[in-house]
Design a protein around this motif. Structure first.
Motif, PDB file in Angstrom:
ATOM      1  N   GLU A  88      10.284  -0.392  -4.100  1.00 42.01           N
ATOM      2  CA  GLU A  88      11.218   0.558  -3.493  1.00 42.01           C
ATOM      3  C   GLU A  88      12.247   0.807  -4.613  1.00 42.01           C
ATOM      4  OE1 GLU A  88      11.840  -2.014   0.064  1.00 42.01           O
ATOM      5  OE2 GLU A  88      12.129  -0.094   0.788  1.00 42.01           O
ATOM      6  N   ASN A  89      12.150   0.767  -6.159  1.00 42.97           N
ATOM      7  CA  ASN A  89      13.277   0.892  -6.940  1.00 42.97           C
ATOM      8  C   ASN A  89      12.783   2.092  -7.872  1.00 42.97           C
ATOM      9  OD1 ASN A  89      14.717  -1.089  -5.925  1.00 42.97           O
ATOM     10  ND2 ASN A  89      13.786  -2.562  -7.152  1.00 42.97           N
ATOM     11  N   SER A  90      11.520   2.554  -7.732  1.00 42.83           N
ATOM     12  CA  SER A  90      11.175   3.527  -8.956  1.00 42.83           C
ATOM     13  C   SER A  90      10.614   4.812  -8.091  1.00 42.83           C
ATOM     14  CB  SER A  90      10.097   2.943  -9.670  1.00 42.83           C
ATOM     15  OG  SER A  90       9.452   3.984 -10.497  1.00 42.83           O
ATOM     16  N   PRO A  91      11.169   5.810  -8.438  1.00 50.29           N
ATOM     17  CA  PRO A  91      10.508   7.111  -7.477  1.00 50.29           C
ATOM     18  C   PRO A  91       9.128   7.350  -8.060  1.00 50.29           C
ATOM     19  CG  PRO A  91      12.670   7.495  -8.758  1.00 50.29           C
ATOM     20  CD  PRO A  91      12.295   6.191  -9.165  1.00 50.29           C
ATOM     21  N   GLU A  92       8.613   7.136  -9.194  1.00 46.05           N
ATOM     22  CA  GLU A  92       7.270   7.290  -9.403  1.00 46.05           C
ATOM     23  C   GLU A  92       6.277   6.222  -8.871  1.00 46.05           C
ATOM     24  OE1 GLU A  92       4.468   7.561 -13.690  1.00 46.05           O
ATOM     25  OE2 GLU A  92       6.489   7.064 -13.719  1.00 46.05           O
ATOM     26  N   ASP A  93       6.686   4.846  -8.734  1.00 46.72           N
ATOM     27  CA  ASP A  93       5.922   3.871  -7.946  1.00 46.72           C
ATOM     28  C   ASP A  93       5.837   4.270  -6.706  1.00 46.72           C
ATOM     29  OD1 ASP A  93       6.158   2.642 -10.219  1.00 46.72           O
ATOM     30  OD2 ASP A  93       7.493   0.709  -9.877  1.00 46.72           O
ATOM     31  N   ILE A  94       7.035   4.765  -5.878  1.00 47.55           N
ATOM     32  CA  ILE A  94       6.787   4.914  -4.701  1.00 47.55           C
ATOM     33  C   ILE A  94       5.866   6.142  -4.382  1.00 47.55           C
ATOM     34  CG2 ILE A  94       8.206   5.563  -2.714  1.00 47.55           C
ATOM     35  CD1 ILE A  94      10.507   4.196  -3.837  1.00 47.55           C
ATOM     36  N   ALA A  95       6.097   7.166  -5.066  1.00 43.55           N
ATOM     37  CA  ALA A  95       5.264   8.475  -4.848  1.00 43.55           C
ATOM     38  C   ALA A  95       3.898   7.984  -5.199  1.00 43.55           C
ATOM     39  CB  ALA A  95       5.924   9.274  -6.066  1.00 43.55           C
ATOM     40  N   THR A  96       3.455   7.281  -6.204  1.00 42.44           N
ATOM     41  CA  THR A  96       1.993   6.874  -6.123  1.00 42.44           C
ATOM     42  C   THR A  96       1.640   6.140  -4.976  1.00 42.44           C
ATOM     43  OG1 THR A  96       2.188   6.939  -8.392  1.00 42.44           O
ATOM     44  CG2 THR A  96       0.439   5.465  -7.838  1.00 42.44           C
ATOM     45  N   LEU A  97       2.487   4.920  -4.542  1.00 43.02           N
ATOM     46  CA  LEU A  97       1.828   4.527  -3.298  1.00 43.02           C
ATOM     47  C   LEU A  97       1.835   5.321  -1.982  1.00 43.02           C
ATOM     48  CD1 LEU A  97       4.139   1.187  -3.919  1.00 43.02           C
ATOM     49  CD2 LEU A  97       1.487   1.230  -4.020  1.00 43.02           C
ATOM     50  N   LEU A  98       2.773   6.204  -1.881  1.00 47.54           N
ATOM     51  CA  LEU A  98       2.658   7.181  -0.774  1.00 47.54           C
ATOM     52  C   LEU A  98       1.318   8.034  -0.993  1.00 47.54           C
ATOM     53  CD1 LEU A  98       6.322   8.225  -0.254  1.00 47.54           C
ATOM     54  CD2 LEU A  98       4.959   6.986   1.374  1.00 47.54           C
TER      55      LEU A  98
ATOM     56  N   LEU B 236      -1.583   7.152  -2.403  1.00 50.29           N
ATOM     57  CA  LEU B 236      -2.546   6.383  -1.604  1.00 50.29           C
ATOM     58  C   LEU B 236      -2.500   6.030  -0.326  1.00 50.29           C
ATOM     59  CD1 LEU B 236      -2.592   3.705  -4.672  1.00 50.29           C
ATOM     60  CD2 LEU B 236      -4.090   5.836  -4.222  1.00 50.29           C
ATOM     61  N   LEU B 237      -1.293   5.809   0.475  1.00 46.61           N
ATOM     62  CA  LEU B 237      -1.278   5.800   1.735  1.00 46.61           C
ATOM     63  C   LEU B 237      -1.602   6.949   2.507  1.00 46.61           C
ATOM     64  CD1 LEU B 237       1.833   3.756   1.917  1.00 46.61           C
ATOM     65  CD2 LEU B 237      -0.425   2.823   2.613  1.00 46.61           C
ATOM     66  N   PHE B 238      -0.943   7.895   2.244  1.00 47.58           N
ATOM     67  CA  PHE B 238      -0.999   9.384   2.802  1.00 47.58           C
ATOM     68  C   PHE B 238      -1.447  10.771   2.187  1.00 47.58           C
ATOM     69  CE2 PHE B 238       2.378   6.675   4.830  1.00 47.58           C
ATOM     70  CZ  PHE B 238       1.686   6.230   5.734  1.00 47.58           C
ATOM     71  N   PRO B 239      -2.639  10.330   1.625  1.00 45.37           N
ATOM     72  CA  PRO B 239      -3.165  11.513   0.493  1.00 45.37           C
ATOM     73  C   PRO B 239      -2.872  13.048   0.910  1.00 45.37           C
ATOM     74  CG  PRO B 239      -5.143  10.216   1.334  1.00 45.37           C
ATOM     75  CD  PRO B 239      -3.743   9.736   1.920  1.00 45.37           C
ATOM     76  N   ASN B 240      -3.007  13.186   2.066  1.00 47.29           N
ATOM     77  CA  ASN B 240      -2.788  14.596   2.551  1.00 47.29           C
ATOM     78  C   ASN B 240      -1.438  15.141   2.878  1.00 47.29           C
ATOM     79  OD1 ASN B 240      -5.503  14.682   3.090  1.00 47.29           O
ATOM     80  ND2 ASN B 240      -5.551  13.927   5.171  1.00 47.29           N
ATOM     81  N   LYS B 241      -0.363  14.010   2.620  1.00 46.57           N
ATOM     82  CA  LYS B 241       0.822  14.625   2.757  1.00 46.57           C
ATOM     83  C   LYS B 241       1.621  14.402   1.492  1.00 46.57           C
ATOM     84  CE  LYS B 241       3.241  13.042   6.178  1.00 46.57           C
ATOM     85  NZ  LYS B 241       4.056  12.330   7.338  1.00 46.57           N
TER      86      LYS B 241
ATOM     87  N   ARG C  53      12.273   6.750  -0.245  1.00 52.23           N
ATOM     88  CA  ARG C  53      12.383   5.483   0.330  1.00 52.23           C
ATOM     89  C   ARG C  53      12.189   5.717   2.089  1.00 52.23           C
ATOM     90  NH1 ARG C  53      17.494   2.706  -2.881  1.00 52.23           N
ATOM     91  NH2 ARG C  53      16.118   1.434  -4.333  1.00 52.23           N
ATOM     92  N   ALA C  54      12.822   6.683   2.396  1.00 52.57           N
ATOM     93  CA  ALA C  54      12.639   6.956   3.915  1.00 52.57           C
ATOM     94  C   ALA C  54      11.238   7.424   4.422  1.00 52.57           C
ATOM     95  CB  ALA C  54      13.648   8.291   3.928  1.00 52.57           C
ATOM     96  N   SER C  55      10.644   7.884   3.531  1.00 56.53           N
ATOM     97  CA  SER C  55       9.174   8.334   3.889  1.00 56.53           C
ATOM     98  C   SER C  55       8.306   6.920   3.757  1.00 56.53           C
ATOM     99  CB  SER C  55       8.666   9.449   2.904  1.00 56.53           C
ATOM    100  OG  SER C  55       9.375  10.351   2.828  1.00 56.53           O
ATOM    101  N   LEU C  56       8.683   6.139   2.721  1.00 56.15           N
ATOM    102  CA  LEU C  56       7.893   4.914   2.852  1.00 56.15           C
ATOM    103  C   LEU C  56       8.341   3.903   3.773  1.00 56.15           C
ATOM    104  CD1 LEU C  56       5.771   3.124   1.018  1.00 56.15           C
ATOM    105  CD2 LEU C  56       7.933   2.283  -0.381  1.00 56.15           C
ATOM    106  N   SER C  57       9.495   3.640   4.222  1.00 53.98           N
ATOM    107  CA  SER C  57      10.039   2.933   5.260  1.00 53.98           C
ATOM    108  C   SER C  57       9.177   2.555   6.385  1.00 53.98           C
ATOM    109  CB  SER C  57      11.498   3.193   5.622  1.00 53.98           C
ATOM    110  OG  SER C  57      11.870   2.287   6.460  1.00 53.98           O
ATOM    111  N   PRO C  58       8.493   3.387   7.197  1.00 62.42           N
ATOM    112  CA  PRO C  58       7.732   3.243   8.528  1.00 62.42           C
ATOM    113  C   PRO C  58       6.532   2.435   8.159  1.00 62.42           C
ATOM    114  CG  PRO C  58       8.624   5.419   8.346  1.00 62.42           C
ATOM    115  CD  PRO C  58       8.933   5.054   6.940  1.00 62.42           C
TER     116      PRO C  58
END
Length: 525
Positions: free
Chosen positions: A260-270, A272-277, A291-296
Motif C-alpha cells: 500500500e505504499n506505492s501508487p504504481e503498485d496499487i494501481a497495477t493490483l487494482l 488486476l482485481l477490477f479490470p473494468n474499473k 488506498r481507499a479504492s483498494l481497502s475494501p
C-alpha cells in the motif's frame, strides 16, 4: 446396490445435439459411493449438487452421453479413499458427494479469513508472514468446490513453491485432485488442455503464464490464486500481462509484503482485481485515493492482532523443487548409485542430501530463504538460519549482501575463535540492524540464548532429531516473549523428503533412523 441415499434429475445440454434429461441415484457404503445414471423424462428436480455432478460426468464423456441417449444405464463406483496419483473422471465429483459442512483445524482468525475470501470474488489476502495464507486460500477453494460453485482452480506461484502448494492442498483439501504443471513449450497446449479436464486444482509457475495458454481462451479457470502476488506489481512484466489475458470470474491474490505504499503498485493490483474499473494509468491518482479504492478488497492481519489464536511456536515445512543444476546433479548421483551401490549407505545418502542444499552456487532453498529474510528484516525482526554444513551459509551471506546490503547477516561457525564467537553473538543480540545469524548447527545448537530472534530457519536438519531440537531451543526458550516461527525446507521427491518423514516420527531413536535410511537405499538399488 445399497439403498438409494440421494436422487436427482438434471437437464444435460450438449454443445451439439438435443438436450436430454438424466437421473442419477446415489447409494453409499463405508468404502465407496455407487452412482447409477440413466435417461429420464419429466423435469429438473433434486439437489443442485447432485445435478451438477451428473452434468459434469455426462458432458465430459461423449461415449457415456450416447449410451444414456440410447437408453442404457451407467453404473459407477467412486472409492472414498482414492489411490494416490491414479484418478478417473468420476473422481472429480467427489467433493459434491461429500457433506457440505467441513471440519478442519483452522485457527479462529483463519476461519474469519476464509469467510472473508468467500464473500469477495476478487480480493487480496495480505496477512503477516506465517499466518497461513496458503491454508486459508485452499480452505476457501475447498468450500467452493463442496458447494458446486466452481469446477476448476489455477494456482500461480513461484516455481520453487509449487510442490509446497501441492503438499498443503493434500493437508487442507485431500479430496481435491491437485497436480503441478509446468510443461515445455512444445507440449504446452496438449498438456494444459488435458490436465485442466482431469484435476480440480492445477499449480503452475509465473513463467508459464508469460505466454498465452490456449485452453483459457475458451475455458478459463473458475478461480485464480496468485501467491507472492507482489511479483505482479510491475504492470509491464510478462507475467502480469499474461495474467490479464486469463478472464477468470474469481481472483485471490496472496502476499505478506506490504502493498500500500506505492501508487504504481496499487494501481497495477487494482487493475488486476477490477479490470473494468482500473488500469495501470491510475498510478497518477493520489495515493490516498488509491488506498481507499483498494481497502475494501484487502485483508491484512498481523501476528499481534491475532495473538490470542496462535500457539507459542508455529512450525511448518516448505516443500521445494530442485533448481536446474541441482536436478541434473541429483539425477546423475542417483543413477550412479543404482549402477554401482556403495558399501556405505550413509555416504551415498549424504551426497544426495548435499545436492539438495546446493550445487555450483545454485540453491532452490537459499533463493526461498532470501525472500523470507527480506520480509523479516523489513519488519525489524531477527532470524537464526541453521545449517550443519558451512557452504550454504557462506553462499547465503553473499546472496544477502548482493540482494539487499541493508540486511546485515553474521556468520557464526567453528572457524571463529572463542572471542570472535562472543563478539558475533553480542552483535546479533544487541545490534538493531543485525537481522540474521547464519549459524553452524554443530556449534550453535548448545549453550546459546537467542531469544532476540523470533524466526528459525533450517537449511537442512541433522539426522539426530534431538540435535535439531536443541538448535530450535536456542530461540524457543525461557525469556522468549514473542511467537516463534520455525521453518524447515525440504526438496520434494528426494531422499531428503524421506529423511523429513522419519525425523517427524519422534518415536524413532537415532539408531532406528539410520536403519530405516539404509533400508531405503537398499530398495533404491
Amino acid at each position: 446396490m445399497t439403498p438409494v441415499k440421494d436422487k436427482a434429475t438434471a437437464l444435460v445440454k450438449p454443445t451439439s445435439g438435443t438436450p436430454f434429461y438424466v437421473t442419477g441415484e446415489v447409494s453409499e457404503s463405508d468404502e465407496a459411493w455407487q452412482l447409477r445414471i440413466s435417461k429420464a423424462e419429466g423435469r429438473v428436480n433434486g439437489s443442485r449438487r447432485l445435478r451438477r455432478s451428473i452434468e459434469m460426468l455426462i458432458l465430459g464423456n461423449s461415449l457415456w452421453a450416447r449410451k444414456i441417449v440410447n437408453g442404457q444405464s451407467i453404473d459407477l463406483e467412486i472409492p472414498k479413499q482414492g489411490t494416490q496419483g491414479i484418478y478417473r473422471r468420476q473422481d472429480l465429483i467427489k467433493p459434491l458427494l461429500l457433506p457440505v459442512a467441513i471440519e478442519d483445524s483452522l485457527y479462529p482468525f483463519q476461519r474469519s479469513g476464509v469467510a472473508w475470501l468467500l464473500r469477495n470474488e476478487r480480493a487480496i489476502l495480505a496477512d503477516d508472514m506465517g499466518l497461513g495464507k496458503t491454508a486459508q486460500a485452499i480452505s476457501g477453494v475447498r468450500r467452493l468446490f463442496r458447494h458446486g460453485l466452481i469446477d476448476s482452480c489455477l494456482v500461480i506461484a513461484p516455481s520453487t513453491l509449487n510442490m509446497n502448494w501441492i503438499r498443503e492442498a493434500g493437508i487442507w483439501a485431500p479430496e481435491l485432485i491437485t497436480v503441478g504443471l509446468n510443461p515445455s513449450q512444445s507440449e504446452r497446449d496438449e498438456q494444459w488442455s488435458s490436465t485442466m479436464k482431469r484435476a480440480h486444482v492445477v499449480v503452475t509457475s509465473y513463467e508459464q503464464i508469460r505466454n498465452k495458454i490456449e485452453i483459457f481462451g475458451e475455458s478459463p479457470p473458475d478461480i485464480i490464486i496468485a501467491d507472492e502476488a507482489h511479483r505482479l506489481r510491475n504492470s509491464s512484466s510478462q507475467s502480469t500481462r499474461g495474467l490479464r489475458e486469463i478472464k477468470s470470474k474469481r481472483f485471490w491474490a496472496l502476499s505478506g509484503t506490504p502493498l500500500e505504499n506505492s501508487p504504481e503498485d496499487i494501481a497495477t493490483l487494482l487493475s488486476l482485481l477490477f479490470p473494468n474499473k482500473f488500469s495501470p494509468r491510475n498510478k497518477s491518482d493520489k495515493l490516498s485515493t488509491l488506498r481507499a479504492s483498494l481497502s475494501p478488497a484487502l485483508l491484512r492481519r498481523t501476528k499481534e492482532q491475532v495473538l490470542g489464536d496462535l500457539p507459542d511456536v508455529i512450525e511448518r515445512t516448505e516443500m521445494l523443487s530442485l533448481a536446474g543444476k541441482q536436478s541434473a546433479a541429483y539425477e546423475s548421483a542417483e543413477r550412479e548409485f543404482r549402477l554401482s551401490p556403495k558399501e556405505n549407505a550413509l555416504s551415498s545418502f549424504q551426497r544426495l542430501l548435499t545436492i539438495c542444499d546446493i550445487v555450483d552456487g545454485e540453491s532452490a532453498k537459499l533463493d526461498r530463504i532470501v525472500e523470507i529474510l527480506a520480509e523479516i528484516a523489513l519488519k525489524g525482526e531477527k532470524a537464526v538460519v541453521f545449517s550443519y554444513t558451512l557452504e550454504p551459509l557462506r553462499l547465503l551471506e553473499k546472496m544477502l549482501t548482493q540482494t539487499d546490503p541493508q540486511i546485515n547477516s553474521i556468520l557464526f561457525s567453528g572457524e571463529l575463535s572463542a572471542n570472535a564467537r562472543d563478539v558475533a553473538i553480542q552483535k546479533f543480540k544487541n545490534g538493531p540492524s543485525s537481522h540474521v545469524l547464519l549459524a553452524s548447527s554443530k556449534i550453535a545448537s548448545e549453550g546459546l540464548t537467542l531469544t532476540e530472534a523470533n524466526h528459525v530457519l533450517f537449511v537442512n536438519r541433522w539426522w539426530n532429531p534431538s540435535s535439531n531440537q536443541q538448535a530450535r531451543d536456542r530461540v524457543v526458550r525461557i525469556g522468549q516473549e514473542r511467537i516463534v516461527e520455525v521453518r524447515n525446507f525440504v526438496i520434494s521427491g528426494t531422499v531428503e523428503e524421506r529423511v523429513s518423514e522419519l525425523l517427524e516420527a519422534k518415536e524413532l531413536t537415532f539408531e532406528e533412523l539410520i536403519v530405516a535410511l539404509e533400508n531405503d537405499l537398499k530398495n533404491l538399488s
